[in-house]
Design an enzyme around this catalytic site. Structure first.
Site, mmCIF file in Angstrom:
data_model
loop_
_atom_site.group_PDB
_atom_site.id
_atom_site.type_symbol
_atom_site.label_atom_id
_atom_site.label_comp_id
_atom_site.label_asym_id
_atom_site.label_seq_id
_atom_site.Cartn_x
_atom_site.Cartn_y
_atom_site.Cartn_z
ATOM 1 N N ASP A 62 -8.950 -9.725 -3.016
ATOM 2 C CA ASP A 62 -8.509 -8.806 -4.066
ATOM 3 C C ASP A 62 -6.994 -8.913 -4.220
ATOM 4 O O ASP A 62 -6.264 -7.928 -4.162
ATOM 5 C CB ASP A 62 -8.914 -7.366 -3.729
ATOM 6 C CG ASP A 62 -8.555 -6.379 -4.844
ATOM 7 O OD1 ASP A 62 -8.435 -6.809 -6.008
ATOM 8 O OD2 ASP A 62 -8.370 -5.186 -4.529
ATOM 9 N N HIS A 105 -6.868 1.947 1.911
ATOM 10 C CA HIS A 105 -7.947 1.168 2.513
ATOM 11 C C HIS A 105 -7.340 -0.033 3.227
ATOM 12 O O HIS A 105 -6.158 -0.360 3.044
ATOM 13 C CB HIS A 105 -8.947 0.704 1.449
ATOM 14 C CG HIS A 105 -8.319 -0.143 0.366
ATOM 15 N ND1 HIS A 105 -8.025 0.357 -0.884
ATOM 16 C CD2 HIS A 105 -7.910 -1.431 0.354
ATOM 17 C CE1 HIS A 105 -7.478 -0.589 -1.622
ATOM 18 N NE2 HIS A 105 -7.392 -1.690 -0.890
ATOM 19 N N GLN A 171 -13.289 -3.409 1.381
ATOM 20 C CA GLN A 171 -12.075 -2.602 1.512
ATOM 21 C C GLN A 171 -12.436 -1.174 1.953
ATOM 22 O O GLN A 171 -12.402 -0.238 1.160
ATOM 23 C CB GLN A 171 -11.303 -2.569 0.185
ATOM 24 C CG GLN A 171 -10.744 -3.927 -0.215
ATOM 25 C CD GLN A 171 -10.230 -3.946 -1.636
ATOM 26 O OE1 GLN A 171 -10.834 -3.386 -2.538
ATOM 27 N NE2 GLN A 171 -9.106 -4.618 -1.848
ATOM 28 N N ARG A 201 5.853 1.343 -3.581
ATOM 29 C CA ARG A 201 4.887 1.717 -4.611
ATOM 30 C C ARG A 201 3.603 2.053 -3.866
ATOM 31 O O ARG A 201 3.018 1.207 -3.177
ATOM 32 C CB ARG A 201 4.684 0.557 -5.586
ATOM 33 C CG ARG A 201 3.627 0.836 -6.661
ATOM 34 C CD ARG A 201 2.306 0.267 -6.249
ATOM 35 N NE ARG A 201 1.282 0.331 -7.283
ATOM 36 C CZ ARG A 201 0.027 0.012 -7.092
ATOM 37 N NH1 ARG A 201 -0.392 -0.406 -5.894
ATOM 38 N NH2 ARG A 201 -0.858 0.094 -8.053
ATOM 39 N N ASP A 203 -0.183 2.872 -3.522
ATOM 40 C CA ASP A 203 -1.416 2.530 -4.220
ATOM 41 C C ASP A 203 -2.402 3.698 -4.182
ATOM 42 O O ASP A 203 -2.618 4.316 -3.132
ATOM 43 C CB ASP A 203 -2.036 1.299 -3.545
ATOM 44 C CG ASP A 203 -3.252 0.773 -4.270
ATOM 45 O OD1 ASP A 203 -3.137 0.501 -5.472
ATOM 46 O OD2 ASP A 203 -4.307 0.626 -3.628
ATOM 47 N N GLU A 245 0.941 5.743 -7.749
ATOM 48 C CA GLU A 245 -0.130 5.485 -8.708
ATOM 49 C C GLU A 245 -1.101 6.652 -8.608
ATOM 50 O O GLU A 245 -1.869 6.755 -7.651
ATOM 51 C CB GLU A 245 -0.834 4.172 -8.380
ATOM 52 C CG GLU A 245 -1.951 3.832 -9.357
ATOM 53 C CD GLU A 245 -2.792 2.653 -8.899
ATOM 54 O OE1 GLU A 245 -3.113 1.806 -9.747
ATOM 55 O OE2 GLU A 245 -3.129 2.594 -7.706
ATOM 56 N N ASP A 311 -3.000 -6.215 -14.003
ATOM 57 C CA ASP A 311 -4.088 -7.143 -14.296
ATOM 58 C C ASP A 311 -5.150 -6.577 -15.236
ATOM 59 O O ASP A 311 -6.212 -7.167 -15.381
ATOM 60 C CB ASP A 311 -4.748 -7.636 -13.002
ATOM 61 C CG ASP A 311 -4.815 -6.548 -11.943
ATOM 62 O OD1 ASP A 311 -4.851 -5.366 -12.328
ATOM 63 O OD2 ASP A 311 -4.823 -6.882 -10.744
#
Length: 557
Positions: A62, A105, A171, A201, A203, A245, A311
């Site tokens: 990933d 994760h 994950q 940053r 997640d 995020e 993405d």
């Protein structure tokens, strides 16, 4: 005496996937040596902060978000010394470095998970969320990637139990309700701060804290976890920042700022969605609506504006009707759709390669309230590779020249981590840094001009903003006030020429200096008339002395 404003409020953030950016050792994979060799380009472009996507050891199922060791650099990307050298040399150019903190994760190959699955009595068992027989609660949150994952529980034969994962089955989610897990997060952050990074940053913050799924136990004070992380960061490096995020409702997202003691910055997912609707409808109303609904950031907090995720273009906050309208306008091919919520294309193809619309989109995120974030390659009009599965399509290599391997690597073509795009409007022989930098009229030089103007006119990032009424639905005009400075931005969202007039009677007698082209305009009576070409925009600064007795500004927020 005025308190200095945080650096991130006037920053230009540039997101880089090290693996896809530049190969410094000729093995076909981008690395930190390659990235370091491109720092002069980033400095020239106007970037002031580089956000590095995950670069840790990983099976890379990933794009590196499946981490197996939080304290090392993936050997394909370089060494700790290479990373340290990059941070140092970036700092010499005034460029800060933020890195991804992916601790909602781990990879299922991480030693913690491998120990957890082998023994119920292992200390690592409680690092993750387990169930002997999970209940099927359709009211609870499902997988983040619908269509690729059937659910959020996977049975592990070795563990003899189900483990929880909101992302892919490889994950498994960490359990932040476990104090030992939180101490591990502290260790990771403390470690990388020693290298001089300017922040993290973070997640999937709501998932990390277990806030979006009632099945999970929560830390006693979930937002207290964020306060503790903020305090740790500020003790180690007072000017470091946390960028979160948190893709949640407007009334919930502002809570992640806390009282200026939790996250410093938050991605502005709501503005992103309605900005695309405004571009599709060619009218300002969607933007005005979201700007009125969006809570104000705290005094030290800041929104981070972007045109697409790294993405995918996630339009999940729009109604089905509005989302379908945007996709039909910009991504009509069903093969480009993803997860039932958006598109997997890059910016330039989404906007049909139309220079006017691409530059308009950049201008909007640079002037609307917040700090702009650009994914690597969008400044040159980099395309995607739709032959790749899912979100991989947008992870194309950077195109540096029209030469061999797009200037990305000296390796044989068969060893490249990605083949360069060729044979389409966005192929490397037509879209690359070298040729565009030499062309004064290129997209790259136009974007650079905008970035430099944004950095030179910090009112756009620091100031209070006010909507200026216009008599046409296609023209959005606003002003930003900071200290004694005032800047204006006017955007025509439609494909036809539009005339408008702006009421600036509170600035009567002053002058407007054009920030993007030579020109001055005197506000003799306080009214400013201008004509904008299709998808055109203008930036201005108010200068000079006001006439006595002019009326105060009463517009907007």
């Amino acid at each position: 005496m005025r308190v200095p404003q945080p650096w991130y409020k006037s920053a230009i953030v540039y997101a880089v996937d090290v693996e896809k950016y530049a190969d410094g050792d000729g093995d076909g994979v981008g690395d930190f040596r390659g990235l370091t060799s491109r720092l002069d380009y980033l400095s020239w472009l106007g970037v002031s902060c580089v956000w590095i996507l995950p670069f840790h050891p990983s099976p890379r199922r990933d794009n590196g978000y499946d981490v197996t060791d939080y304290f090392q650099v993936d050997p394909r990307l370089g060494t700790l010394e290479d990373f340290s050298d990059f941070v140092k040399r970036a700092g010499e150019r005034g460029i800060r470095v933020m890195i991804d903190l992916v601790m909602d994760h781990t990879s299922d190959q991480h030693p913690w998970f491998q120990a957890a699955r082998r023994s119920r009595s292992s200390r690592y068992r409680d690092y993750y969320v387990w169930a002997d027989m999970p209940s099927a609660d359709t009211a609870c949150q499902g997988p983040v990637f619908p269509g690729e994952q059937d659910g959020v529980w996977t049975y592990d034969d070795v563990a003899g139990a189900y483990y929880y994962h909101r992302f892919y089955a490889f994950q498994p989610n960490l359990d932040l309700a476990n104090e030992e897990v939180r101490r591990q997060v502290d260790r990771v952050m403390d470690y990388w701060l020693c290298f001089g990074v300017a922040g993290f940053r973070m997640d999937a913050v709501p998932i990390m804290l277990g806030l979006d799924d009632p099945r999970l136990r929560k830390p006693r004070d979930p937002h207290g976890v964020l306060r503790d992380l903020r305090a740790l960061v500020q003790r180690r490096r007072p000017d470091a920042a946390l960028l979160g995020e948190a893709d949640v409702e407007a009334e919930q997202i502002v809570k992640y700022f806390g009282d200026d003691d939790e996250l410093n910055m938050l991605f502005n997912f709501l503005l992103n969605n309605w900005l695309w609707l405004a571009l599709a409808q060619e009218r300002k109303e969607p933007l005005l609506r979201v700007l009125e609904q969006l809570p104000a950031a705290t005094s030290a907090g800041q929104w981070v504006n972007f045109l697409r995720n790294l993405d995918e273009l996630n339009l999940g906050w729009l109604s089905d009707e509005d989302r379908d309208f945007v996709l039909q306008r910009f991504s009509p091919d069903p093969a480009t759709h993803i997860y039932g919520r958006g598109a997997r294309g890059r910016l330039a193809p989404l906007l049909g390669g139309d220079r006017r619309r691409i530059e308009l989109a950049f201008s909007l995120i640079l002037t609307l309230p917040g700090t702009p974030m650009l994914p690597y390659g969008d400044e040159i009009g980099l395309g995607e590779d739709l032959s790749l599965p899912g979100r991989e399509a947008a992870r194309t290599i950077m195109q540096w020249s029209a030469g061999r391997n797009a200037g990305f690597s000296d390796a044989p073509r068969g060893r490249l981590v990605r083949k360069p795009a060729s044979g389409d409007p966005f192929g490397f022989r037509k879209v690359n840094v070298e040729d565009e930098r030499a062309d004064a009229g290129s997209l790259l030089n136009a974007v650079r001009e905008l970035l430099v103007a944004r950095r030179d006119n910090e009112e756009f990032g620091l100031g209070s903003w006010h909507v200026l009424p216009t008599d046409t639905s296609a023209v959005l005009a606003h002003r930003c006030n900071w200290k004694d400075g005032i800047v204006l931005a006017v955007h025509n969202l439609c494909g036809n020429e539009r005339r408008c007039e702006l009421d600036l009677r509170d600035q009567q007698g002053r002058r407007l200096d054009d920030l993007l082209a030579a020109g001055q305009h005197t506000l003799d009576d306080g009214w400013f008339h201008l004509t904008l070409p299709p998808y055109g925009f203008r930036w201005f600064r108010v200068v000079g002395e006001r006439l006595a007795g002019n009326r105060p500004c009463v517009y907007g927020r």
